[in-house]
Write an enzyme that holds these catalytic residues in place. Structure first.
Site, PDB file in Angstrom:
ATOM      1  N   SER A  51       0.793  -1.385  -0.070  1.00  0.00           N
ATOM      2  CA  SER A  51      -0.207   0.040   0.009  1.00  0.00           C
ATOM      3  C   SER A  51       0.887   1.097  -0.036  1.00  0.00           C
ATOM      4  O   SER A  51       0.382   2.190  -0.490  1.00  0.00           O
ATOM      5  CB  SER A  51      -0.993   0.004   1.278  1.00  0.00           C
ATOM      6  N   CYS A  81      -6.795  -6.481   0.415  1.00  0.00           N
ATOM      7  CA  CYS A  81      -5.576  -6.381   1.066  1.00  0.00           C
ATOM      8  C   CYS A  81      -4.959  -5.099   1.182  1.00  0.00           C
ATOM      9  O   CYS A  81      -5.496  -3.979   1.647  1.00  0.00           O
ATOM     10  CB  CYS A  81      -4.642  -7.519   0.617  1.00  0.00           C
ATOM     11  N   ARG A 136       0.570 -11.408   4.377  1.00  0.00           N
ATOM     12  CA  ARG A 136       1.098 -10.268   5.143  1.00  0.00           C
ATOM     13  C   ARG A 136      -0.129  -9.435   5.215  1.00  0.00           C
ATOM     14  O   ARG A 136      -0.291  -8.133   5.014  1.00  0.00           O
ATOM     15  CB  ARG A 136       2.160  -9.732   4.319  1.00  0.00           C
ATOM     16  N   HIS A 171      -6.984 -12.662  -0.103  1.00  0.00           N
ATOM     17  CA  HIS A 171      -7.005 -12.486  -1.755  1.00  0.00           C
ATOM     18  C   HIS A 171      -7.456 -13.438  -2.424  1.00  0.00           C
ATOM     19  O   HIS A 171      -7.511 -14.492  -2.797  1.00  0.00           O
ATOM     20  CB  HIS A 171      -5.328 -12.574  -1.957  1.00  0.00           C
ATOM     21  N   GLU A 173      -8.725 -13.361  -5.575  1.00  0.00           N
ATOM     22  CA  GLU A 173      -8.388 -13.530  -6.777  1.00  0.00           C
ATOM     23  C   GLU A 173      -7.390 -14.893  -7.251  1.00  0.00           C
ATOM     24  O   GLU A 173      -7.370 -15.309  -8.217  1.00  0.00           O
ATOM     25  CB  GLU A 173      -7.642 -12.275  -7.451  1.00  0.00           C
TER      26      GLU A 173
HETATM   27  N1  GLN Z   1       1.384  -5.841   3.703  1.00  0.00           N
HETATM   28  C1  GLN Z   1       0.854  -5.130   2.750  1.00  0.00           C
HETATM   29  C2  GLN Z   1       0.742  -3.531   3.070  1.00  0.00           C
HETATM   30  O1  GLN Z   1       0.919  -3.035   4.076  1.00  0.00           O
HETATM   31  C3  GLN Z   1      -0.270  -5.666   2.267  1.00  0.00           C
HETATM   32  C4  GLN Z   1      -0.054  -7.284   1.836  1.00  0.00           C
HETATM   33  C5  GLN Z   1      -1.026  -7.612   0.667  1.00  0.00           C
HETATM   34  O2  GLN Z   1      -1.566  -6.564  -0.186  1.00  0.00           O
HETATM   35  N2  GLN Z   1      -0.814  -8.813   0.251  1.00  0.00           N
HETATM   36  O3  GLN Z   1       0.424  -2.967   2.044  1.00  0.00           O
END
Ligand code: GLN
Length: 197
Positions: A51, A81, A136, A171, A173
């Site tokens: 992000s 996410c 994550r 996720h 997708e």
């Molecule tokens: N850890 C990522 C973040 O903070 C997000 C992880 C993901 O999109 N799979 O942006």
């Protein structure tokens, strides 16, 4: 009529969303630069990834303001996410907010290193056994009063809807199930077709 779906394609897992949407008969436009935003789209996908990188590129490429305005004006959005982090109104321990259009609080990388990736099958909007891979993942720690919770893992919200915005911390997708993409098209995009932006 063929639905046109714009997928933010600056970084991250956008190709998998493309395949999913094309398999459902939609036309996909990858949004990589400001001029790509001139095309008419019926919906937007904000994919997973990082992000911080996506937020920085959106601003540098001058795509941020227009996309924020369109989301606030009702353009249907599917966020996964990192995309959910971009939409969140508050981020724990950070003064940075990106679009801030979704009334939830999100904690980034909430599951720590040991549990940073895991897979569950859970209910989504009354549908049982929907596959949900977390990578994550962030955690939705609080939701505004008008936010509908569509899925949970151990009591924690993992998928939410607020008006035109459908956001999840996993996720869909990269699974073999297109249930969530179909849900988005049927429940949000098709029912808002008047809002062609
Ligand atoms: N850890 C990522 C973040 O903070 C997000 C992880 C993901 O999109 N799979 O942006």
């Amino acid at each position: 009529m063929k639905l046109k779906i714009g997928i933010l394609a600056l970084q991250g897992a956008f190709a998998e969303h493309r395949k999913m949407m094309e398999s459902l008969g939609a036309e996909v436009l990858e949004l990589r630069q400001k001029r790509d935003l001139a095309a008419k789209i019926h919906a937007l996908i904000l994919p997973g990834g990082e992000s911080t990188v996506q937020g920085k590129l959106l601003r540098e490429l001058e795509m941020f303001g227009l996309l924020k305005k369109r989301i606030a004006n009702g353009l249907p959005v599917l966020a996964t996410c990192a995309g959910t982090i971009l939409l969140a109104e508050k981020l724990c321990g950070s003064s940075t907010v990106h679009f801030g259009t979704l009334p939830v609080t999100v904690r980034r990388n909430a599951y720590g290193r040991q549990l940073s990736s895991f897979y569950i099958n859970e209910n989504f909007a009354g549908h049982p056994d929907v596959p949900m891979p977390f990578i994550r993942a962030p955690e939705i720690t609080a939701t505004g009063a008008q936010v509908e919770i569509l899925a949970r893992c151990n009591g924690v919200s993992t998928a939410v809807r607020y008006r035109n915005q459908l956001a999840m911390t996993f996720h869909p997708e990269i699974t073999g199930s297109d249930l969530i993409h179909r849900y988005f098209l049927e429940k949000i995009v098709i029912s808002r077709l008047d809002n062609l932006t």
